[in-house]
Design an enzyme around this catalytic site. Structure first.
Site, PDB file in Angstrom:
ATOM      1  N   THR A 121       0.845  -1.183   0.000  1.00  0.00           N
ATOM      2  CA  THR A 121       0.000   0.000   0.000  1.00  0.00           C
ATOM      3  C   THR A 121       0.884   1.237   0.000  1.00  0.00           C
ATOM      4  O   THR A 121       2.052   1.187   0.399  1.00  0.00           O
ATOM      5  CB  THR A 121      -0.987  -0.004   1.198  1.00  0.00           C
ATOM      6  OG1 THR A 121      -1.971   1.000   0.960  1.00  0.00           O
ATOM      7  CG2 THR A 121      -0.296   0.222   2.519  1.00  0.00           C
ATOM      8  N   CYS A 148      -3.906   7.881   7.212  1.00  0.00           N
ATOM      9  CA  CYS A 148      -4.617   6.600   7.226  1.00  0.00           C
ATOM     10  C   CYS A 148      -3.817   5.583   8.050  1.00  0.00           C
ATOM     11  O   CYS A 148      -2.695   5.849   8.461  1.00  0.00           O
ATOM     12  CB  CYS A 148      -4.781   6.057   5.810  1.00  0.00           C
ATOM     13  SG  CYS A 148      -5.816   7.070   4.748  1.00  0.00           S
ATOM     14  N   HIS A 177      -6.189  -0.940   4.480  1.00  0.00           N
ATOM     15  CA  HIS A 177      -5.785   0.468   4.458  1.00  0.00           C
ATOM     16  C   HIS A 177      -7.053   1.288   4.701  1.00  0.00           C
ATOM     17  O   HIS A 177      -7.835   1.516   3.794  1.00  0.00           O
ATOM     18  CB  HIS A 177      -5.183   0.786   3.087  1.00  0.00           C
ATOM     19  CG  HIS A 177      -4.671   2.178   2.940  1.00  0.00           C
ATOM     20  ND1 HIS A 177      -3.714   2.493   2.011  1.00  0.00           N
ATOM     21  CD2 HIS A 177      -4.959   3.346   3.568  1.00  0.00           C
ATOM     22  CE1 HIS A 177      -3.452   3.797   2.059  1.00  0.00           C
ATOM     23  NE2 HIS A 177      -4.198   4.325   3.003  1.00  0.00           N
TER      24      HIS A 177
END
Length: 83
Positions: free
Chosen positions: A22, A28, A45
Site C-alpha cells: 500500500t 490513514c 488500508h
C-alpha cells in the site's frame, strides 16, 4: 507479483508469489495480518475509526472504516484458511 491495496481497501492472499503493498498512508492506518500455518496474509488500508460516522458510506465501502474494514478483511482471511 504485487497486489496494491488502495485507500479504503483490503486484500488477502494465500499465494506466496504475491506481495500485498500500500502507498499514501499519511493519516490513514494500515493493518497487516499473517498466518504462517495457512500461509495466508491480509492488508487493510482504512481512513476512519468507526462506521457510525457515516453508515451510508460504510455500507458502500466497509474498508473505509476500522471496525467494518477489520471485520470484512478477517472474514476474507478466514475464508482462505487464515486464523
Amino acid at each position: 507479483m504485487m497486489i496494491t491495496v488502495n485507500i479504503s481497501d483490503a486484500q488477502v492472499s494465500r499465494d506466496a508469489q504475491q506481495s500485498l503493498v500500500t502507498y499514501s498512508l499519511g493519516s490513514c492506518i494500515g493493518v497487516a495480518i499473517y498466518d504462517p500455518v495457512a500461509n495466508c496474509g491480509g492488508l487493510l488500508h482504512f481512513q476512519l475509526p468507526t462506521s457510525t460516522l457515516d453508515a451510508d458510506k460504510a455500507r458502500q465501502n466497509p474498508h473505509m472504516f476500522a471496525d467494518t474494514g477489520m471485520q470484512r478483511m478477517l472474514e476474507e482471511f478466514q475464508s482462505l484458511g487464515g486464523q
